[in-house]
Design an enzyme around this catalytic site. Structure first.
Site, PDB file in Angstrom:
ATOM      1  N   SER A  13      -1.536  -8.951  12.816  1.00  0.00           N
ATOM      2  CA  SER A  13      -0.834  -7.662  12.764  1.00  0.00           C
ATOM      3  C   SER A  13      -1.563  -6.765  11.775  1.00  0.00           C
ATOM      4  CB  SER A  13       0.646  -7.853  12.396  1.00  0.00           C
ATOM      5  OG  SER A  13       0.777  -8.610  11.212  1.00  0.00           O
ATOM      6  N   ALA A  49       6.539   6.960  -0.960  1.00  0.00           N
ATOM      7  CA  ALA A  49       7.485   6.711  -2.042  1.00  0.00           C
ATOM      8  C   ALA A  49       8.599   7.761  -1.992  1.00  0.00           C
ATOM      9  CB  ALA A  49       6.764   6.770  -3.378  1.00  0.00           C
ATOM     10  N   ARG A 105      13.013  -1.684  -0.634  1.00  0.00           N
ATOM     11  CA  ARG A 105      13.732  -0.933  -1.666  1.00  0.00           C
ATOM     12  C   ARG A 105      12.932   0.311  -2.043  1.00  0.00           C
ATOM     13  NH1 ARG A 105      13.640  -2.898  -7.722  1.00  0.00           N
ATOM     14  NH2 ARG A 105      11.689  -1.763  -7.487  1.00  0.00           N
ATOM     15  N   ASP A 107       9.580   1.774  -4.768  1.00  0.00           N
ATOM     16  CA  ASP A 107       9.320   1.787  -6.218  1.00  0.00           C
ATOM     17  C   ASP A 107      10.288   2.734  -6.922  1.00  0.00           C
ATOM     18  OD1 ASP A 107       7.174   0.000  -6.429  1.00  0.00           O
ATOM     19  OD2 ASP A 107       5.802   1.511  -5.636  1.00  0.00           O
ATOM     20  N   LYS A 166      17.399 -11.459   1.252  1.00  0.00           N
ATOM     21  CA  LYS A 166      16.963 -10.637   2.386  1.00  0.00           C
ATOM     22  C   LYS A 166      16.960 -11.469   3.677  1.00  0.00           C
ATOM     23  CE  LYS A 166      13.183  -9.169   0.169  1.00  0.00           C
ATOM     24  NZ  LYS A 166      12.009  -8.357  -0.235  1.00  0.00           N
ATOM     25  N   GLN A 213     -11.701   0.185  -7.201  1.00  0.00           N
ATOM     26  CA  GLN A 213     -10.410   0.810  -6.859  1.00  0.00           C
ATOM     27  C   GLN A 213      -9.343  -0.253  -6.645  1.00  0.00           C
ATOM     28  OE1 GLN A 213     -10.906   3.299  -3.406  1.00  0.00           O
ATOM     29  NE2 GLN A 213     -12.170   4.774  -4.524  1.00  0.00           N
ATOM     30  N   PHE A 217      -5.541  -0.664  -8.437  1.00  0.00           N
ATOM     31  CA  PHE A 217      -4.329  -0.709  -7.629  1.00  0.00           C
ATOM     32  C   PHE A 217      -3.594  -2.045  -7.821  1.00  0.00           C
ATOM     33  CE2 PHE A 217      -2.547  -1.455  -3.247  1.00  0.00           C
ATOM     34  CZ  PHE A 217      -1.488  -0.576  -3.394  1.00  0.00           C
ATOM     35  N   HIS A 267      -1.511 -10.680   8.334  1.00  0.00           N
ATOM     36  CA  HIS A 267      -1.180  -9.246   8.370  1.00  0.00           C
ATOM     37  C   HIS A 267      -2.293  -8.528   7.602  1.00  0.00           C
ATOM     38  CE1 HIS A 267       1.448  -5.802   8.779  1.00  0.00           C
ATOM     39  NE2 HIS A 267       1.487  -5.602   7.472  1.00  0.00           N
ATOM     40  N   ARG A 273      -8.886   2.223   8.329  1.00  0.00           N
ATOM     41  CA  ARG A 273     -10.317   2.184   8.661  1.00  0.00           C
ATOM     42  C   ARG A 273     -10.582   0.944   9.498  1.00  0.00           C
ATOM     43  NH1 ARG A 273     -12.826   3.664   2.811  1.00  0.00           N
ATOM     44  NH2 ARG A 273     -11.839   5.687   2.684  1.00  0.00           N
TER      45      ARG A 273
HETATM   46  P1  FAD Z   1      12.711  -6.179  -3.210  1.00  0.00           P
HETATM   47  O1  FAD Z   1      11.922  -7.277  -2.606  1.00  0.00           O
HETATM   48  O2  FAD Z   1      14.064  -5.959  -2.718  1.00  0.00           O
HETATM   49  O3  FAD Z   1      12.800  -6.397  -4.760  1.00  0.00           O
HETATM   50  C1  FAD Z   1      11.617  -6.450  -5.539  1.00  0.00           C
HETATM   51  C2  FAD Z   1      11.940  -6.997  -6.910  1.00  0.00           C
HETATM   52  O4  FAD Z   1      12.884  -6.156  -7.570  1.00  0.00           O
HETATM   53  C3  FAD Z   1      12.568  -8.345  -6.898  1.00  0.00           C
HETATM   54  O5  FAD Z   1      11.652  -9.361  -6.753  1.00  0.00           O
HETATM   55  C4  FAD Z   1      13.247  -8.338  -8.272  1.00  0.00           C
HETATM   56  O6  FAD Z   1      12.345  -8.488  -9.282  1.00  0.00           O
HETATM   57  C5  FAD Z   1      13.764  -6.951  -8.345  1.00  0.00           C
HETATM   58  N1  FAD Z   1      15.121  -6.923  -7.802  1.00  0.00           N
HETATM   59  C6  FAD Z   1      15.508  -6.388  -6.617  1.00  0.00           C
HETATM   60  N2  FAD Z   1      16.835  -6.565  -6.438  1.00  0.00           N
HETATM   61  C7  FAD Z   1      17.283  -7.212  -7.531  1.00  0.00           C
HETATM   62  C8  FAD Z   1      18.556  -7.663  -7.939  1.00  0.00           C
HETATM   63  N3  FAD Z   1      19.646  -7.492  -7.206  1.00  0.00           N
HETATM   64  N4  FAD Z   1      18.679  -8.294  -9.146  1.00  0.00           N
HETATM   65  C9  FAD Z   1      17.568  -8.484  -9.915  1.00  0.00           C
HETATM   66  N5  FAD Z   1      16.329  -8.073  -9.568  1.00  0.00           N
HETATM   67  C10 FAD Z   1      16.183  -7.454  -8.406  1.00  0.00           C
HETATM   68  N6  FAD Z   1       6.549   0.963  -0.812  1.00  0.00           N
HETATM   69  C11 FAD Z   1       6.781   2.183  -0.260  1.00  0.00           C
HETATM   70  O7  FAD Z   1       7.174   3.128  -0.962  1.00  0.00           O
HETATM   71  N7  FAD Z   1       6.558   2.395   1.090  1.00  0.00           N
HETATM   72  C12 FAD Z   1       6.137   1.408   1.920  1.00  0.00           C
HETATM   73  O8  FAD Z   1       5.948   1.635   3.110  1.00  0.00           O
HETATM   74  C13 FAD Z   1       5.906   0.111   1.362  1.00  0.00           C
HETATM   75  N8  FAD Z   1       5.513  -0.933   2.151  1.00  0.00           N
HETATM   76  C14 FAD Z   1       5.366  -2.181   1.601  1.00  0.00           C
HETATM   77  C15 FAD Z   1       5.022  -3.244   2.434  1.00  0.00           C
HETATM   78  C16 FAD Z   1       4.848  -4.524   1.919  1.00  0.00           C
HETATM   79  C17 FAD Z   1       4.487  -5.658   2.858  1.00  0.00           C
HETATM   80  C18 FAD Z   1       5.025  -4.748   0.519  1.00  0.00           C
HETATM   81  C19 FAD Z   1       4.797  -6.118  -0.050  1.00  0.00           C
HETATM   82  C20 FAD Z   1       5.375  -3.703  -0.323  1.00  0.00           C
HETATM   83  C21 FAD Z   1       5.565  -2.406   0.199  1.00  0.00           C
HETATM   84  N9  FAD Z   1       5.938  -1.323  -0.610  1.00  0.00           N
HETATM   85  C22 FAD Z   1       6.139  -0.081  -0.050  1.00  0.00           C
HETATM   86  C23 FAD Z   1       6.103  -1.494  -2.057  1.00  0.00           C
HETATM   87  C24 FAD Z   1       7.560  -1.745  -2.462  1.00  0.00           C
HETATM   88  O9  FAD Z   1       8.358  -0.610  -2.133  1.00  0.00           O
HETATM   89  C25 FAD Z   1       7.627  -1.973  -3.970  1.00  0.00           C
HETATM   90  O10 FAD Z   1       6.965  -3.158  -4.323  1.00  0.00           O
HETATM   91  C26 FAD Z   1       9.012  -1.899  -4.573  1.00  0.00           C
HETATM   92  O11 FAD Z   1       8.896  -1.882  -6.002  1.00  0.00           O
HETATM   93  C27 FAD Z   1       9.908  -3.053  -4.217  1.00  0.00           C
HETATM   94  O12 FAD Z   1      10.455  -2.889  -2.959  1.00  0.00           O
HETATM   95  P2  FAD Z   1      10.836  -4.229  -2.136  1.00  0.00           P
HETATM   96  O13 FAD Z   1      11.553  -3.902  -0.912  1.00  0.00           O
HETATM   97  O14 FAD Z   1       9.643  -5.082  -2.055  1.00  0.00           O
HETATM   98  O15 FAD Z   1      11.903  -4.813  -3.181  1.00  0.00           O
END
Ligand code: FAD
Length: 297
Positions: A13, A49, A105, A107, A166, A213, A217, A267, A273
């Site tokens: 993917s 974001a 969720r 950032d 999740k 880079q 990141f 994935h 690119r």
């Molecule tokens: P989650 O997995 O829900 O949580 C991440 C961490 O937050 C947890 O491990 C924990 O440390 C803490 N946390 C969450 N809930 C709790 C709780 N109830 N109690 C205590 N701690 C908690 N970002 C974007 O803006 N746009 C995108 O399209 C995007 N795509 C992504 C795709 C992938 C495959 C990945 C790995 C990341 C992506 N991100 C994206 C980045 C992501 O949004 C950030 O890493 C963000 O900080 C966490 O979102 P998440 O859904 O991974 O969080």
């Protein structure tokens, strides 16, 4: 069926991001066209974001769905948005025929490393968003996973608890943050299994377009860049062709090692690119298929 010439068969993917200019748009469509020839299981398009690319994400996803045969997922975050606002985006996605979502969720709005505060009328955590999506009954829901733990996680066990929440809420699979050390991923998968999580966790592979880079990141998202990569890329800064060859070899070696360890889906982070990703796939024995799956962009 892809024309796989080596022993190990992978499901593939790709991740794309929405373009921010006409030039980037042209690059995305060329990339989509080239990589569609590898007949991926699905592709995904990221979400800016705080919802900053809502329209471009929807436009890109719709165009890929309409113009290709590729199953396409739209990323969706719930940071800084009320439940009603997130539901409105979900409804827009549905109206456009999107049935795959990467639920996140997002950032914290003040930046990575700052405290996350849920919107007062929003989803408190990703599991709540997953549950809302699962209630529709027909969404394929991917979520994130962090083999080196998320930077906000106090420890790996807290991180795995979040993945479990999740999975329990109805996620279909997890896609991981990129990593370069398969030993770390294997240990993570042992911990995931020990926690009783049966959700498929798909390793995210980042072919290295530019090591400097990437290091910048990676620091922000908590991924380690192992020292062996410095050695592999040493002296290649001014040699783009050799650098691309090494980058394709490094990613292919990582994928083949994952295959030997029993992981059969990868994935790929494409950075919109195609040449490097195509070279990686070529190195693991995948050839583009002659029939183009993409309508003219
Ligand atoms: P989650 O997995 O829900 O949580 C991440 C961490 O937050 C947890 O491990 C924990 O440390 C803490 N946390 C969450 N809930 C709790 C709780 N109830 N109690 C205590 N701690 C908690 N970002 C974007 O803006 N746009 C995108 O399209 C995007 N795509 C992504 C795709 C992938 C495959 C990945 C790995 C990341 C992506 N991100 C994206 C980045 C992501 O949004 C950030 O890493 C963000 O900080 C966490 O979102 P998440 O859904 O991974 O969080």
């Amino acid at each position: 069926m892809n024309d796989k010439t080596k022993d190990q068969r992978f499901e593939i993917s790709f991740e794309f991001f929405p373009p921010k200019s006409e030039e980037m748009e042209a690059q995305l469509w060329e990339t989509v066209e080239q990589l569609s020839l590898f007949q991926p299981e699905f592709v995904t398009v990221t979400y800016g974001a705080g919802g900053s690319t809502k329209e471009p994400t929807l436009a890109a996803v719709t165009k890929i769905i309409d113009g290709t045969k590729m199953p396409t997922a739209a990323h969706l975050t719930c940071v800084d948005a009320s439940k009603d606002e997130v539901r409105a985006v979900i409804e827009e996605y549905r109206a456009a025929g999107v049935r795959r979502i990467v639920a996140l969720r997002g950032d914290p709005s003040a930046g990575i490393g700052t405290a996350y505060t849920p919107h007062p009328e929003g989803f408190n955590q990703t599991a709540d968003l997953v549950r809302a999506l699962a209630d529709y009954g027909d969404f394929d829901i991917s979520v994130s996973a962090y083999p080196e733990k998320h930077p906000e996680s106090p420890d790996m066990s807290a991180d795995i608890d979040v993945l479990k929440s999740k999975a329990d809420a109805g996620a279909t699979r997890a896609l991981t943050q990129f990593f370069f050390d398969n030993e770390i991923f294997a240990r993570y998968m042992d911990a995931v299994a020990a926690a009783g999580i049966t959700l498929p966790v798909i390793p995210g592979i980042m072919p290295i377009q530019n090591l400097t880079q990437l290091k910048r990141f990676s620091k922000r998202c908590g991924a380690t860049v192992p020292g062996f990569l410095d050695a592999r890329f040493e002296g290649l800064d001014e040699k783009p062709e050799e650098r691309a060859k090494v980058a394709a070899e490094v990613a292919a070696e990582q994928i083949e090692d994952l295959g030997r360890r029993g992981f059969s889906h990868i994935h790929l982070y494409t950075m919109n690119r195609s040449p490097l990703v195509s070279a990686v796939l070529d190195n693991i024995g995948y050839k583009p298929q002659a029939t183009k799956a993409v309508a003219a962009a």
